[in-house]
Write an enzyme that holds these catalytic residues in place. Structure first.
Site, PDB file in Angstrom:
ATOM      1  N   HIS A  82       3.927   5.449  -5.290  1.00  0.00           N
ATOM      2  CA  HIS A  82       3.767   5.010  -4.831  1.00  0.00           C
ATOM      3  C   HIS A  82       4.912   3.923  -4.873  1.00  0.00           C
ATOM      4  CE1 HIS A  82       3.497   3.192  -0.579  1.00  0.00           C
ATOM      5  NE2 HIS A  82       3.621   1.908  -0.517  1.00  0.00           N
ATOM      6  N   ARG A 168       1.096  -5.831  12.483  1.00  0.00           N
ATOM      7  CA  ARG A 168       1.781  -6.947  12.129  1.00  0.00           C
ATOM      8  C   ARG A 168       2.803  -7.469  12.089  1.00  0.00           C
ATOM      9  NH1 ARG A 168       0.435  -4.229   6.427  1.00  0.00           N
ATOM     10  NH2 ARG A 168       1.203  -5.809   6.187  1.00  0.00           N
ATOM     11  N   SER A 183      -2.620  -1.634   3.097  1.00  0.00           N
ATOM     12  CA  SER A 183      -1.985  -0.203   3.709  1.00  0.00           C
ATOM     13  C   SER A 183      -2.256   0.387   2.381  1.00  0.00           C
ATOM     14  CB  SER A 183      -1.319  -0.907   4.503  1.00  0.00           C
ATOM     15  OG  SER A 183       0.135  -0.817   4.840  1.00  0.00           O
ATOM     16  N   LYS A 187      -3.550   4.461   2.576  1.00  0.00           N
ATOM     17  CA  LYS A 187      -3.338   5.641   2.042  1.00  0.00           C
ATOM     18  C   LYS A 187      -2.769   6.651   0.677  1.00  0.00           C
ATOM     19  CE  LYS A 187       0.512   3.212   3.873  1.00  0.00           C
ATOM     20  NZ  LYS A 187       2.091   2.657   4.809  1.00  0.00           N
TER      21      LYS A 187
HETATM   22  N1  URA Z   1       4.413  -0.508   2.522  1.00  0.00           N
HETATM   23  C1  URA Z   1       2.983  -0.404   3.033  1.00  0.00           C
HETATM   24  O1  URA Z   1       3.150   1.147   3.467  1.00  0.00           O
HETATM   25  N2  URA Z   1       2.278  -1.205   4.700  1.00  0.00           N
HETATM   26  C2  URA Z   1       2.434  -2.420   4.050  1.00  0.00           C
HETATM   27  O2  URA Z   1       2.018  -3.374   4.574  1.00  0.00           O
HETATM   28  C3  URA Z   1       3.875  -3.264   3.111  1.00  0.00           C
HETATM   29  C4  URA Z   1       4.705  -2.236   2.694  1.00  0.00           C
END
Ligand code: URA
Length: 433
Positions: A82, A168, A183, A187
């Site tokens: 990521h 947010r 966050s 995922k």
């Molecule tokens: N990328 C994300 O997936 N979430 C965030 O809060 C910031 C960057």
């Protein structure tokens, strides 16, 4: 338990327990908790932070809020990566095939771009015919057969993050290390891979502007990953200038092909070798030197490029365009940007350059905007290069003749030229295990 009490507890800087966290995450997804209470809690988290156990509980509750991808039918060790988001970051297209060619299993879900950062899915869709949505069974079979699949994130993966992120965005609570960490990691955990490499970008084109904050974010995400039983590593890398020499969807695919064929720009190639060797280390017991040498060999002997071709063919893309990149669709107009001064390129405002590529048509300001896959920027000169007045420093590709003058002006404004040579910064600042 009431939401009022939870907000009040966090406002006083106390750690929330697992039950309280699950109560507000599930309550918010089920629309039992209104936006105004959730916004208030998010602001209290922004101001008072979260302890490690609390943060892990939040991340797991968010990961459990919807579907989770079950990768257990994949034979072998699955690895994901990521990036916290950058400009010209096409590394997934390169490192995925490299590590798959070395036996790791890449079953990766990616997103689309929004704002100044691009998205892997848009880049893949710039390859004619490439299908980013395939049934789960076919996806797993593909990963077992060729070692790699790159698809779009499923609709109901970590829905709590989707809802919370949207809130947010409009309540000035995006820039919070625990909220960013939960966050991203929710995922990644829901996506199912056993090994996770996090590329935390730092600099003028990134969320994180300094090493202290980037380190904090990276350490928190690595800790969450380990507590969730994933082999996790983070690497903090330079985003003070765009990565490589091309920005924009099909331009970035073309540059990825160059790297996979061993002909790519040095900064991008070096970063990809670093990222791919970290991914290989996570999946195997091999040491860093062995991994670097295997990664370089897979580029040199063509196996990495062959794996990329296999991926494109498996997902329905036109491999003739991959083998003959001159067939990629081109923009109607190419504007040459000429230096207005002699000197060194001292600084590049990377996020502003990312926004210019959106104006040219390569990205989205809003979710519903349509992308022009051939639009973007070719960088002929980058930070540290000496340029003379009148030299061509970039080429802007667009099919929209109404924005050409503005884009050129904005590009010149995003470059600082000085008599002083800038200090050379490293590509990799730190690795956190
Ligand atoms: N990328 C994300 O997936 N979430 C965030 O809060 C910031 C960057």
């Amino acid at each position: 338990m009431t939401m009022y009490d939870i907000i009040d507890k966090k406002r006083h800087g106390k750690a929330l327990n697992k039950e309280e966290i699950e109560y507000f995450v599930h309550g918010y997804v089920d629309e039992k908790i209104p936006d105004y209470q959730m916004a208030s809690l998010l602001m209290a988290i922004c101001c008072n932070g979260m302890e490690m156990e609390e943060l892990t509980n939040l991340t797991i509750a968010m990961a459990n809020s919807g579907d989770k991808f079950d990768l257990s039918p994949v034979n072998g060790v699955t690895v994901d990566k990521h990036s916290t988001g950058g400009v010209g970051d096409k590394t997934t297209l390169i490192v995925g095939p490299i590590v798959a060619s070395l036996g790791c299993k890449v079953a990766k879900m990616s997103g689309r771009g929004l704002g100044f950062t691009g998205g892997t899915i848009d880049k893949l869709e710039s390859i004619e015919g490439y299908n980013v949505i395939i049934p789960e069974n076919d996806f797993i079979n593909q990963v077992n057969r060729i070692g790699i699949g790159l698809i779009s994130s499923s609709g109901n993966l970590a829905p709590a993050d989707k809802k919370i992120y949207a809130l947010r965005d409009v309540t000035a609570t995006v820039e919070s290390i625990p909220l960013i960490a939960s966050s991203i990691m929710s995922k990644k955990i829901a996506s199912g891979s056993k090994c996770i490499l996090l590329d935390v970008k730092m600099g003028s084109g990134a969320f994180m502007q300094d090493l202290e904050n980037a380190t904090q974010l990276a350490e928190k995400m690595v800790n969450i990953g380990k507590l969730a039983n994933r082999n996790t590593m983070a690497i903090i890398t330079n985003m003070d200038m765009p990565l490589g020499l091309k920005i924009g969807n099909n331009l970035e695919v073309q540059e990825s092909i160059d790297v996979l064929k061993g002909k790519g720009p040095e900064d991008l190639t070096n970063l990809c070798v670093e990222l791919a060797s970290c991914m290989l280390m996570l999946c195997t017991n091999k040491n860093k030197e062995e991994c670097i040498s295997l990664v370089k060999k897979s580029i040199e002997d063509g196996t990495a490029y062959s794996k990329f071709r296999e991926l494109v063919i498996a997902q329905g893309g036109n491999v003739n365009v991959i083998d003959n990149p001159e067939l990629f669709k081109k923009s109607k107009y190419i504007i040459e940007v000429k230096a207005n001064k002699t000197g060194y390129i001292y600084k590049m405002n990377t996020s502003s350059i990312g926004r210019i590529s959106c104006i040219l048509g390569a990205g989205r300001e809003r979710k519903e905007d349509i992308i022009d896959y051939s639009a973007g920027i070719e960088l002929l000169k980058k930070t540290g290069d000496f340029i003379k007045e009148g030299d061509i420093i970039a080429k802007l590709h667009t099919s929209n003749n109404k924005i050409m003058e503005e884009a050129e002006k904005l590009y010149l404004n995003s470059i600082e030229i000085s008599n002083e040579e800038p200090e050379k910064k490293p590509m990799v600042y730190k690795i956190i295990k």
